[in-house]
Design a protein around this motif. Structure first.
Motif, PDB file in Angstrom:
ATOM      1  N   ALA A 205      -8.654  -9.946  -3.822  1.00  0.00           N
ATOM      2  CA  ALA A 205      -7.695  -9.101  -4.539  1.00  0.00           C
ATOM      3  C   ALA A 205      -7.768  -7.651  -4.067  1.00  0.00           C
ATOM      4  N   THR A 206      -8.976  -7.127  -3.888  1.00  0.00           N
ATOM      5  CA  THR A 206      -9.136  -5.748  -3.408  1.00  0.00           C
ATOM      6  C   THR A 206      -8.614  -5.617  -1.986  1.00  0.00           C
TER       7      THR A 206
ATOM      8  N   THR B 150      -6.101  -7.285  -0.588  1.00  0.00           N
ATOM      9  CA  THR B 150      -4.639  -7.197  -0.570  1.00  0.00           C
ATOM     10  C   THR B 150      -4.167  -5.804  -0.979  1.00  0.00           C
ATOM     11  N   CYS B 151      -4.919  -5.162  -1.884  1.00  0.00           N
ATOM     12  CA  CYS B 151      -4.568  -3.819  -2.328  1.00  0.00           C
ATOM     13  C   CYS B 151      -4.754  -2.807  -1.194  1.00  0.00           C
TER      14      CYS B 151
ATOM     15  N   THR C 213      -1.100  -8.443  -4.452  1.00  0.00           N
ATOM     16  CA  THR C 213      -1.735  -7.524  -5.406  1.00  0.00           C
ATOM     17  C   THR C 213      -1.116  -7.644  -6.790  1.00  0.00           C
TER      18      THR C 213
ATOM     19  N   VAL D  38      -9.118  -6.308  -9.026  1.00  0.00           N
ATOM     20  CA  VAL D  38      -9.161  -5.222  -8.044  1.00  0.00           C
ATOM     21  C   VAL D  38     -10.259  -4.225  -8.403  1.00  0.00           C
TER      22      VAL D  38
END
Length: 269
Positions: free
Chosen positions: A54-55, A57-58, A198, A220
C-alpha cells in the motif's frame, strides 16, 4: 537508522523511475517488507506485506508523475501508446487492489517472486527485448493488446504493489520502441495503477482487524511515505541527466539484472 535506509531507498526509487520506469514497487516493497517484518508491534509485523504494498503504490504516484514530467520535456512520450491503454490499466488496478486485500501477505510475497521469475524468463527467451526490433517504424498496439493487456497489467501490478513497468516495458519494446522510449512510457502508465491502488487500499483497509497506529491511513505508512518521497526527489534529479544516454542493449541488460536482484532479495526474505 530505519529512516536513513528508507531515504536511501527513496533515492533509488527516483533513479529507477527515471531510467527504468520502476515507480518504486520493486525497490520499496522488498525493503519495507523486511523492515516491518521485524517490528515489535504484532499488528504491523503481521500486516508487513500489505503495508509495504500500500505504501509503495502511494510513493509511486509521486515518482511516476515526476519522471513523466522529465520524459515529456525530453520528448520521449508517444500519446497513442498511453491512451486508451492507461484507462484499462486503471480499471484493472481496482480489481487487483481488491484481490490483494483478500489475500494473505505470504501469498502476495510468493506471487511477487513468481511474477518476477516469469518476467525475467520472458525477457531472456522471447525475441525483441534484449535487442530492439529491426523495423523502420514502431507498430501500434492492437485492440486485444490494449484491452486485455491493460486490464491484466493493472490487476497484477496493483495486487503486487508495483507500477506495471515489467509488463508495459516488454510490451512496448516488442512494438519496436527503444528502451528509452519504453521505460519513459512506463511512468505515465504507472500513474493509474498508483492512484487506483492507493485509493482502493485506503477504502478497503477499514475492514482490517488491526489497529496500526496514528501514523497510518489504512495500510499506508505516512512517515515512510514522506521519507521515501523526499529521497526520491533527489534520485530523480540525479538520474535526469542520463535520460537517453544509456546504450540500448546495455539498458535492456541492466533492466533484467535489476529484476534478478529484487527477486533474490524477496527469496532471501
Amino acid at each position: 537508522m530505519f529512516y536513513l535506509w528508507l531515504a536511501l531507498c527513496g533515492c533509488m526509487t527516483g533513479i529507477s523511475a527515471v531510467l527504468f520506469g520502476f515507480g518504486g514497487g520493486f525497490v520499496v516493497v522488498p525493503l519495507l517488507y523486511r523492515m516491518l517484518l521485524g517490528s515489535h508491534d504484532p499488528a504491523i509485523s503481521q500486516s508487513a506485506m500489505h503495508v509495504a504494498v500500500a505504501t509503495s503504490t502511494c510513493v509511486m504516484i509521486v515518482n511516476a508523475l515526476l519522471a513523466s514530467a522529465k520524459h515529456r520535456r525530453a520528448g520521449n512520450l508517444i500519446r497513442h501508446y498511453l491512451w486508451p491503454l492507461g484507462g484499462y490499466i486503471g480499471l484493472g488496478a481496482v480489481l487487483g487492489a481488491t484481490g490483494a486485500m483478500l489475500a494473505s501477505g505470504e501469498s502476495i510475497r510468493y506471487a511477487f517472486i513468481a511474477y518476477l521469475a516469469l518476467t525475467i524468463a520472458d525477457c531472456l527467451l522471447r525475441r525483441g527485448f534484449l535487442q530492439q526490433a529491426e523495423r523502420r517504424s514502431a507498430r501500434r498496439l492492437g485492440r486485444g493488446e490494449t484491452l486485455g493487456g491493460g486490464l491484466g497489467i493493472g490487476a497484477i501490478a496493483t495486487f503486487l504493489g508495483v507500477g506495471g513497468s515489467v509488463m508495459t516495458v516488454p510490451l512496448l519494446r516488442r512494438c519496436g520502441l527503444s528502451m528509452t522510449q519504453a521505460t519513459s512510457m512506463a511512468n505515465p502508465l504507472s500513474v493509474p495503477v498508483a492512484l487506483a491502488g492507493t485509493l482502493t487500499y485506503l477504502a478497503l483497509a477499514r475492514f482490517s482487524h488491526f489497529d496500526l497506529g496514528p501514523w497510518y491511513i489504512g495500510y499506508v505508512d505516512l512517515l515512510a511515505f514522506v521519507v521515501l518521497t523526499l529521497g526520491s526527489l533527489l534520485g530523480v534529479r540525479l538520474a535526469s541527466p542520463w535520460i537517453g544516454r544509456i546504450p540500448d542493449g546495455l539498458h535492456a541488460r541492466v533492466y533484467i539484472g535489476l529484476l534478478v536482484l529484487v527477486m533474490l532479495s524477496m527469496l532471501a526474505g
